[in-house]
Design an enzyme around this catalytic site. Structure first.
Site, PDB file in Angstrom:
ATOM      1  N   ASN A   1       7.851  38.536  40.305  1.00  0.00           N
ATOM      2  CA  ASN A   1       7.881  37.724  39.085  1.00  0.00           C
ATOM      3  C   ASN A   1       7.966  38.551  37.787  1.00  0.00           C
ATOM      4  O   ASN A   1       8.255  38.008  36.727  1.00  0.00           O
ATOM      5  CB  ASN A   1       6.670  36.782  39.001  1.00  0.00           C
TER       6      ASN A   1
ATOM      7  N   ASP B   1       5.272  25.970  43.228  1.00  0.00           N
ATOM      8  CA  ASP B   1       6.658  26.106  42.758  1.00  0.00           C
ATOM      9  C   ASP B   1       7.149  24.844  42.043  1.00  0.00           C
ATOM     10  O   ASP B   1       6.661  23.746  42.303  1.00  0.00           O
ATOM     11  CB  ASP B   1       7.566  26.424  43.954  1.00  0.00           C
TER      12      ASP B   1
HETATM   13  C1  FPP Z   1       6.665  28.964  40.134  1.00  0.00           C
HETATM   14  O1  FPP Z   1       7.450  27.977  39.462  1.00  0.00           O
HETATM   15  C2  FPP Z   1       5.446  29.229  39.385  1.00  0.00           C
HETATM   16  C3  FPP Z   1       5.043  30.451  38.912  1.00  0.00           C
HETATM   17  C4  FPP Z   1       5.803  31.689  39.137  1.00  0.00           C
HETATM   18  C5  FPP Z   1       3.819  30.600  38.094  1.00  0.00           C
HETATM   19  C6  FPP Z   1       2.610  29.845  38.578  1.00  0.00           C
HETATM   20  C7  FPP Z   1       1.583  29.920  37.516  1.00  0.00           C
HETATM   21  C8  FPP Z   1       0.794  28.919  37.122  1.00  0.00           C
HETATM   22  C9  FPP Z   1       0.752  27.589  37.766  1.00  0.00           C
HETATM   23  C10 FPP Z   1      -0.086  29.089  35.913  1.00  0.00           C
HETATM   24  C11 FPP Z   1      -1.397  29.752  36.032  1.00  0.00           C
HETATM   25  C12 FPP Z   1      -2.104  29.698  37.323  1.00  0.00           C
HETATM   26  C13 FPP Z   1      -3.444  29.493  37.495  1.00  0.00           C
HETATM   27  C14 FPP Z   1      -4.026  29.737  38.845  1.00  0.00           C
HETATM   28  C15 FPP Z   1      -4.352  29.047  36.422  1.00  0.00           C
HETATM   29  P1  FPP Z   1       8.890  28.386  38.889  1.00  0.00           P
HETATM   30  O2  FPP Z   1       8.719  28.905  37.510  1.00  0.00           O
HETATM   31  O3  FPP Z   1       9.542  29.346  39.829  1.00  0.00           O
HETATM   32  O4  FPP Z   1       9.613  26.997  38.884  1.00  0.00           O
HETATM   33  P2  FPP Z   1      11.187  26.758  39.103  1.00  0.00           P
HETATM   34  O5  FPP Z   1      11.497  27.199  40.505  1.00  0.00           O
HETATM   35  O6  FPP Z   1      11.316  25.289  38.914  1.00  0.00           O
HETATM   36  O7  FPP Z   1      11.904  27.558  38.056  1.00  0.00           O
END
Ligand code: FPP
Length: 246
Positions: free
Chosen positions: A74, A26
Site C-alpha cells: 500500500n 476492501d
Molecule cells: C482497501 O480499500 C482499504 C485500505 C487499503 C485501507 C483500510 C484502512 C481503513 C479502513 C482505515 C483505518 C483502519 C482502522 C483499523 C481504524 P481500497 O482503497 O483498496 O478500495 P478500492 O479497491 O475500492 O479502491
C-alpha cells in the site's frame, strides 16, 4: 438488547461461532467514488465500519478479529492517501486508548512498524502494552503487513538461529515455524471475509489461512454492516470443514 432480529436468530448459531475472523477491508475507494467523494472519505467511513464490526464481534463472543489495514504494497499509493490512512489510524488509536478500560479489548499489531510515522508507532506500542492483560476479545490490526514478508522473516530468523548453532534444520515443524510469525500464539483464522467484490487473497495471512473458509461479498467495506457479518457467519456455518480428511 437483542443482538439480532428474530429471523436472523434462527439463521446464525451463536453457540458455534468461528473463534477467529479475519477481514480484508476492501472497497473504500469505490464506495467514495460512487458518491463523488475523495478516496480518503472512503477510508474514514471504513474506519467507522471497523469500529462497529469490532464492537459487534466482542458482543457476540468472537475471540479474535484480524483486519488488514495497510499492506506492505500500500506504500505505492499516492502520498496523500497514505498519510490520510496513517492519520485515521492515529485518531482511532488515540480514541481507543481513552476508552480502553471500558472496552477491555486486547490489541495487537501484525507487521513491521518501524517505517511508520513515530507518533503512530508509539501509539501502536502503547495500545499493545496497556491492553496486554485484557481477556475475551483480541483485535489484531495488520499494519505494513504482507504474508510473504512475514514468512520470509520467520524463515530468515530460523536460518539465523541454525547458523548460530541454536537450532538444527530437522527441528523445524509447522508449530515451531508458526511461533516465528506475527500471529504467534493465536489460533489460525476460521473465516476470512473479503468485501468489495474482488475474489483474491492479496498477500493476507498466507500461512495462517491454509484451512480457512473464505467469504466474498460485493458489498464495499464502508457498507459492511452487522447484518452483512451475520450473512458471512451463516455461510460459514453452512460449510463442512474437513481439513483434508473426508
Ligand atoms: C482497501 O480499500 C482499504 C485500505 C487499503 C485501507 C483500510 C484502512 C481503513 C479502513 C482505515 C483505518 C483502519 C482502522 C483499523 C481504524 P481500497 O482503497 O483498496 O478500495 P478500492 O479497491 O475500492 O479502491
Amino acid at each position: 438488547m437483542p443482538l439480532f432480529s428474530k429471523s436472523e436468530e434462527t439463521a446464525v448459531d451463536f453457540d458455534h461461532l468461528p473463534r477467529h475472523i479475519a477481514i480484508i477491508m476492501d472497497g473504500n475507494g469505490r464506495w467514495a467514488r460512487s458518491r463523488g467523494l475523495p478516496r480518503t472519505a472512503g477510508h474514514a467511513a471504513g474506519a467507522e465500519t471497523f469500529r462497529t464490526i469490532a464492537v459487534y464481534c466482542k458482543e457476540i463472543g468472537i475471540q479474535y478479529l484480524t483486519v488488514y489495514a495497510f499492506s506492505t504494497e500500500n506504500w505505492k499509493r499516492p502520498a496523500e492517501e497514505v498519510s490520510a490512512i496513517m492519520d485515521l489510524l492515529r485518531k482511532y488509536l488515540l480514541e481507543a486508548i481513552e476508552k480502553m478500560e471500558r472496552d477491555r479489548v486486547k490489541m495487537r499489531f501484525f507487521g513491521d512498524l518501524s517505517p511508520l510515522p513515530d507518533e503512530l508507532r508509539d501509539l501502536c506500542l502503547r495500545t499493545e502494552e496497556i491492553s496486554t492483560h485484557y481477556e475475551g476479545c483480541q483485535v489484531n490490526i495488520c499494519l505494513n503487513y504482507g504474508g510473504r514478508d512475514e514468512i520470509l522473516r520467520a524463515a530468515q530468523n530460523f536460518a539465523a538461529q541454525c547458523a548460530a548453532g541454536k537450532r538444527i534444520p530437522q527441528e523445524l515443524t509447522e508449530e515451531l515455524f508458526s511461533r516465528g510469525l506475527w500471529s504467534a500464539g493465536i489460533p489460525d483464522p476460521d473465516l476470512v471475509i473479503r468485501p468489495g467484490g474482488e475474489e483474491r487473497v492479496s498477500n493476507f495471512l498466507l500461512w495462517q489461512s491454509a484451512y480457512a473458509e473464505y467469504y466474498f461479498t460485493k458489498v464495499n467495506w464502508p457498507d459492511f454492516s452487522k447484518e452483512e457479518l451475520r450473512k458471512a457467519l451463516c455461510a460459514y456455518q453452512s460449510r463442512q470443514r474437513r481439513y483434508g480428511g473426508i
